[in-house]
Design an enzyme around this catalytic site. Structure first.
Site, PDB file in Angstrom:
ATOM      1  N   LYS A   5       0.109   4.240  -0.298  1.00  0.00           N
ATOM      2  CA  LYS A   5      -0.551   5.446   0.235  1.00  0.00           C
ATOM      3  C   LYS A   5      -0.361   6.608  -0.767  1.00  0.00           C
ATOM      4  O   LYS A   5      -0.352   6.347  -1.966  1.00  0.00           O
ATOM      5  CB  LYS A   5      -0.032   5.780   1.627  1.00  0.00           C
ATOM      6  CG  LYS A   5      -0.044   4.536   2.527  1.00  0.00           C
ATOM      7  CD  LYS A   5       0.096   4.813   3.970  1.00  0.00           C
ATOM      8  CE  LYS A   5       0.104   3.488   4.715  1.00  0.00           C
ATOM      9  NZ  LYS A   5      -0.100   3.603   6.135  1.00  0.00           N
TER      10      LYS A   5
ATOM     11  N   SER B  98       3.208  -1.466  10.599  1.00  0.00           N
ATOM     12  CA  SER B  98       4.652  -1.407  10.880  1.00  0.00           C
ATOM     13  C   SER B  98       5.386  -2.703  10.542  1.00  0.00           C
ATOM     14  O   SER B  98       6.315  -3.102  11.254  1.00  0.00           O
ATOM     15  CB  SER B  98       4.901  -0.997  12.338  1.00  0.00           C
ATOM     16  OG  SER B  98       4.407   0.304  12.567  1.00  0.00           O
TER      17      SER B  98
ATOM     18  N   GLU C 223      -5.482  -4.777  10.889  1.00  0.00           N
ATOM     19  CA  GLU C 223      -4.506  -3.709  11.097  1.00  0.00           C
ATOM     20  C   GLU C 223      -4.874  -2.905  12.341  1.00  0.00           C
ATOM     21  O   GLU C 223      -5.706  -1.991  12.254  1.00  0.00           O
ATOM     22  CB  GLU C 223      -4.522  -2.753   9.902  1.00  0.00           C
ATOM     23  CG  GLU C 223      -4.215  -3.403   8.578  1.00  0.00           C
ATOM     24  CD  GLU C 223      -3.669  -2.374   7.609  1.00  0.00           C
ATOM     25  OE1 GLU C 223      -2.488  -2.470   7.284  1.00  0.00           O
ATOM     26  OE2 GLU C 223      -4.414  -1.455   7.221  1.00  0.00           O
TER      27      GLU C 223
ATOM     28  N   GLU D 204      -6.837   5.031   7.699  1.00  0.00           N
ATOM     29  CA  GLU D 204      -6.562   6.432   7.357  1.00  0.00           C
ATOM     30  C   GLU D 204      -7.779   7.066   6.691  1.00  0.00           C
ATOM     31  O   GLU D 204      -8.009   8.266   6.800  1.00  0.00           O
ATOM     32  CB  GLU D 204      -5.304   6.510   6.468  1.00  0.00           C
ATOM     33  CG  GLU D 204      -4.043   6.307   7.305  1.00  0.00           C
ATOM     34  CD  GLU D 204      -2.867   5.699   6.561  1.00  0.00           C
ATOM     35  OE1 GLU D 204      -2.876   5.653   5.318  1.00  0.00           O
ATOM     36  OE2 GLU D 204      -1.929   5.249   7.246  1.00  0.00           O
TER      37      GLU D 204
ATOM     38  N   ASN E  87       0.852  -1.190   0.000  1.00  0.00           N
ATOM     39  CA  ASN E  87       0.000   0.000   0.000  1.00  0.00           C
ATOM     40  C   ASN E  87       0.886   1.237   0.000  1.00  0.00           C
ATOM     41  O   ASN E  87       1.429   1.620   1.035  1.00  0.00           O
ATOM     42  CB  ASN E  87      -0.902  -0.037   1.252  1.00  0.00           C
ATOM     43  CG  ASN E  87      -1.763   1.210   1.371  1.00  0.00           C
ATOM     44  OD1 ASN E  87      -1.989   1.913   0.380  1.00  0.00           O
ATOM     45  ND2 ASN E  87      -2.249   1.482   2.568  1.00  0.00           N
TER      46      ASN E  87
ATOM     47  N   HIS F  10      -9.606   1.423   4.877  1.00  0.00           N
ATOM     48  CA  HIS F  10      -8.330   1.621   5.557  1.00  0.00           C
ATOM     49  C   HIS F  10      -8.539   2.630   6.692  1.00  0.00           C
ATOM     50  O   HIS F  10      -9.308   3.584   6.556  1.00  0.00           O
ATOM     51  CB  HIS F  10      -7.278   2.142   4.571  1.00  0.00           C
ATOM     52  CG  HIS F  10      -5.897   2.107   5.138  1.00  0.00           C
ATOM     53  ND1 HIS F  10      -5.443   3.054   6.020  1.00  0.00           N
ATOM     54  CD2 HIS F  10      -4.885   1.219   4.979  1.00  0.00           C
ATOM     55  CE1 HIS F  10      -4.208   2.752   6.380  1.00  0.00           C
ATOM     56  NE2 HIS F  10      -3.842   1.638   5.764  1.00  0.00           N
TER      57      HIS F  10
ATOM     58  N   GLY G 269       2.749  -0.766   4.381  1.00  0.00           N
ATOM     59  CA  GLY G 269       2.684   0.623   3.923  1.00  0.00           C
ATOM     60  C   GLY G 269       4.071   1.184   3.705  1.00  0.00           C
ATOM     61  O   GLY G 269       4.732   0.907   2.695  1.00  0.00           O
TER      62      GLY G 269
ATOM     63  N   GLY H  60       2.030   2.783  10.843  1.00  0.00           N
ATOM     64  CA  GLY H  60       2.939   3.921  10.674  1.00  0.00           C
ATOM     65  C   GLY H  60       3.627   4.370  11.950  1.00  0.00           C
ATOM     66  O   GLY H  60       4.211   5.456  11.991  1.00  0.00           O
TER      67      GLY H  60
END
Ligand code: PGA
Length: 249
Positions: A25, A205, A167, A103, A23, A101, A226, A173
């Site tokens: 991002k 992570s 996740e 985010e 991903n 997701h 990510g 992150g």
């Protein structure tokens, strides 16, 4: 080879393959960089999810990896400024799409209802949704991690083909991954609620240094990565590791 009773002999194979969802991002900053990352990602078991503007260029590069998108809108076309539809993604060779997701849930404000609409739209279009679920730090502290994950999963229709990415929001992150044994426990709970054969990944992570600790659990079918998926050196190391699971025993 395992011989059963009374006369038949059956070959039993255990699939060891692990999936690797990259991903990107909202990275990188240029097509040139995107192509470099795409070249380094082009291996079987990898699903590359670039930002929308890079999908056509990346599509021309990847031969062995699959193509995914990071989001979609639930309508197929019309007056929806700034949105991208399943129809448009399919036309570019996209097969997977990340839905829900954290985010998008927590920065953009997507609700469970929005996530469900997108999930249904993806399935209708023949895309495989990669549904992200995971508890916040607060929910974990309150001992409500399982409840949060189940709430996010509740909307997913029982008999469809999709991928789940577990996740924990606090692990994304932050450089602080979940403990693999805790992930394994949550994956077992998720598995009891989704169709048989559903692929369940871990994300948060993941790096080359901890990838094996997740993939060594047979119940964890792979990872969603990510930040580390766009650092080429790190990416190469991770793809090498994923490749070591790419066999049947
Ligand atoms: P991260 O992101 O690997 O940078 O923690 C994971 C994700 O995309 O959710």
């Amino acid at each position: 080879m395992v011989c059963g009773e009374p006369t038949s002999c059956t070959i039993i194979t255990y699939a060891m393959k692990k999936q690797f969802v990259a991903n990107w991002k909202m990275n990188p900053g240029s097509v040139k960089e995107a192509l470099g990352i795409a070249r380094a990602s082009d291996y079987e078991s990898v699903i590359v999810c670039p930002p929308f503007p890079f999908i056509p260029a990346v599509s021309g590069i990847v031969k062995r990896a699959e193509l995914g998108a990071q989001d979609l809108f639930w309508e197929r076309k019309g007056a929806y400024t700034g949105e991208v539809s399943s129809l448009q993604l399919r036309g570019l060779g996209v097969r997977y799409v990340i839905i829900g997701h954290s985010e998008r849930r927590y920065i953009i404000g997507e609700t469970d209802e929005v996530v469900e609409k997108k999930f249904v739209a993806a399935l209708r279009a023949g895309l495989v949704p990669i549904v992200c679920v995971g508890e916040t730090a607060e929910e974990k502290r309150a001992g409500r991690a399982e409840e949060a994950v189940m709430r996010e999963l509740r909307a997913m229709p029982a008999r469809s083909r999709f991928v789940v990415a577990y996740e924990p929001v606090w692990a994304i992150g932050t450089g602080i991954p979940d403990r693999p044994e805790d992930t394994e426990r949550m994956v077992r709970v998720i598995r009891s609620r989704v169709p048989r054969g559903t692929s369940i990944l871990y994300g948060g992570s993941v790096t080359a240094a901890n990838l094996r600790s997740f993939c060594d659990h047979s119940n964890i079918d792979g990872v969603l990565v990510g930040g580390a998926s766009i650092r080429i050196h790190e990416l190469r190391r991770m793809i090498h590791i994923i490749g070591t699971y790419d066999r049947t025993e």
